[in-house]
Design an enzyme around this catalytic site. Sequence first.
Site, mmCIF file in Angstrom:
data_model
loop_
_atom_site.group_PDB
_atom_site.id
_atom_site.type_symbol
_atom_site.label_atom_id
_atom_site.label_comp_id
_atom_site.label_asym_id
_atom_site.label_seq_id
_atom_site.Cartn_x
_atom_site.Cartn_y
_atom_site.Cartn_z
ATOM 1 N N GLY A 339 -7.190 4.260 2.866
ATOM 2 C CA GLY A 339 -6.701 3.085 2.131
ATOM 3 C C GLY A 339 -6.760 1.808 2.955
ATOM 4 C CG HIS A 457 5.597 -26.321 16.146
ATOM 5 N ND1 HIS A 457 6.024 -27.394 16.890
ATOM 6 C CD2 HIS A 457 4.254 -26.426 16.076
ATOM 7 C CE1 HIS A 457 4.986 -28.134 17.234
ATOM 8 N NE2 HIS A 457 3.895 -27.559 16.751
#
Length: 644
Positions: A339, A457
């Site tokens: 998968g 950040h």
Amino acid sequence: MQTQLRAPCVSHKTRINGVPCSPKVVPRVARVPSGSAPEAPVASPEPTAAQRNVVAQVAKMIHTTTNKKGALVSELPAWQALKEHVNEIEKTHLRDLLHDEARCMSLIKECEGIYGDFTRQRVTQKTLELLFELAEQSNLRGKINAMFNGEHINSTEDRAVLHIATRAHRNQKIFVDGKDVVPDVWEVLDKIKAFSDKVRNGEWLGVTGKPLKNVVAIGIGGSFLGPLFVHTALRTEPVAMRCSRDRSLRFLANVDPIDVARALDGLDPEETLVVVVSKTFTTAETMLNARTVRSWLTSRLGPDSVAKHMVAVSTNLKLVKEFGIDPENAFGFWDWVGGRYSVCSAVGMLPLSLQYGFDLMQEFLAGANNIDEHFKNQPYQDNLPVLMGLTSLWNVSFLGHGAKAILPYCQALSKLAPHIQQVDMESNGKGVDINGVRLPFETGEIDFGEPGTNGQHSFYQLIHQGRVVPCEFIGIVRSQQSVYLKGEVVSNHDELMCNFFAQADALAYGKTPEQLRSDNVPDYLIPHRVFTGNRPSMSIMLPSCTAYTVGQLLAIYEHRIAVQGFIWNINSFDQWGVELGKVLASKVRTVMNSARTRDRKILPQDGFNYSTTRMINKYLEGKTQVLYPEGHDTFPIDMLRGGH
Ligand SMILES: O=P(O)(O)OC[C@H]1O[C@H](O)[C@H](O)[C@@H](O)[C@@H]1O
């Protein structure tokens, strides 16, 4: 010299994981001096009954005391040598290693148009040689070949692992159990091309005669993350933008009805094609979402709309039919495609071809195929997935860094980290080796990441001054979108890339108290502003972010994960760890139904512990809806507005 007991080689197959094993079981107990190469199983004359008895008893004793069936990778001489080598590396600092130009030249690889820089890994030439030796002793090459040759290397599910076949050229030959599977792959690809062309050019219309310009792909896990990654990567690529004008592709993964509301928000069912993507066609979330969206379609367009508005991708065509989708409108794949490795099969190729056209998506396949060939054929020292896998293994298993950050300096690659999270953590997060022997070391890595500069950040503080997290920086030479403002120092993409170059060196060099003093930093701030540096990273630069290079990047990551798993000697291709939660959820579902339909609380005899009983009851009490409505489907009003 210390000695240790080694367990008998007991084999029920002639090959395990690409390693030839004697078909004749010859239990054998050897005394192996630690630090010397483990011995291969050898054939011997048939033992007598008495000998067999002694051997069986010793084998049982070893099995119960050490639980070993064969040498663990951590017992190999190269592993031990690497352990000892850690002391040498601990005495180095990247600051100094980066001054050694000869070292740097040998650690920069330019192949297949990709620039790979390993100079900021905490490795020397000797480290690499030891890692290559470990690869040899672990039979890495044999295991890679076993994968490419279609051997059943996913032994717990008795399956081949052949995602490489899903991007094979038409004229390649790849065999599984004696059958060339490439014609089957291309039969499905041809069907995807024909169908996606028809939908895109308006030959295939919705039940009310309108063109289907919106696609909703329903799927979760591997039936979602890879396609989402590729779609996100291509959305702003100029050629892909032209190919997808006036079309939309959305994904519905979570069973949370909020995700349904968001995926369908503003869509007109008359213009919407739904692709149900599920390898098994049994995944609870996907099937409930598929039923929900089917109800959304049929409540507006009538039951006949399913034939025109719903198609499927699955290996389970029987269940597709039972769901009500014509098998003619189903796109198959095979159990040898895992998968999380399925984005190059119909799982990704159908929704992405509907959005961008098959021809563009073929370039994506070609990029992945290019790396498959590179991986298979290049020697270790010039092999990008091998080098990435080995240096990661060094970071995890020897330097003790259990996490890695994936940091693309390219917004288009913002879904790379979530995709690799599944591919890597589901593949290599294992506790036992391929023989079921519990490992005395941890495998796998904790992957996370965000595009730069956003991550800077957010979590970069921790990786600069807190924990050591090896980083993978991915930069792009030519941006998909170019912006330059007159009067600015650099273009917008150059600004982004300045950060890409700076961060890797900031991690490697750090900042010393002496440097801070000479910058006149007051004494009391110096400890806070010191950066120890010596934090490993690697950098990749792709020439551009196109369908082709995205295919290359995908395959690089897939194969480096395999390299790590092959060396740890685990099965990177099963995922038993996701089962238990599913089973327990099913038990809760049964009890939840009984509580809701009979308007009752959860009782001790329902079989949950005190905490769970109390928490479920709290949940049941807090909802206004107590009994399920009978006889009709309910949707939030807005979900049915269909964009009007
Ligand atoms: O494609 P499906 O059969 O619906 O499976 C979707 C997902 O289910 C599970 O969570 C597996 O662990 C994943 O590997 C898989 O991708």
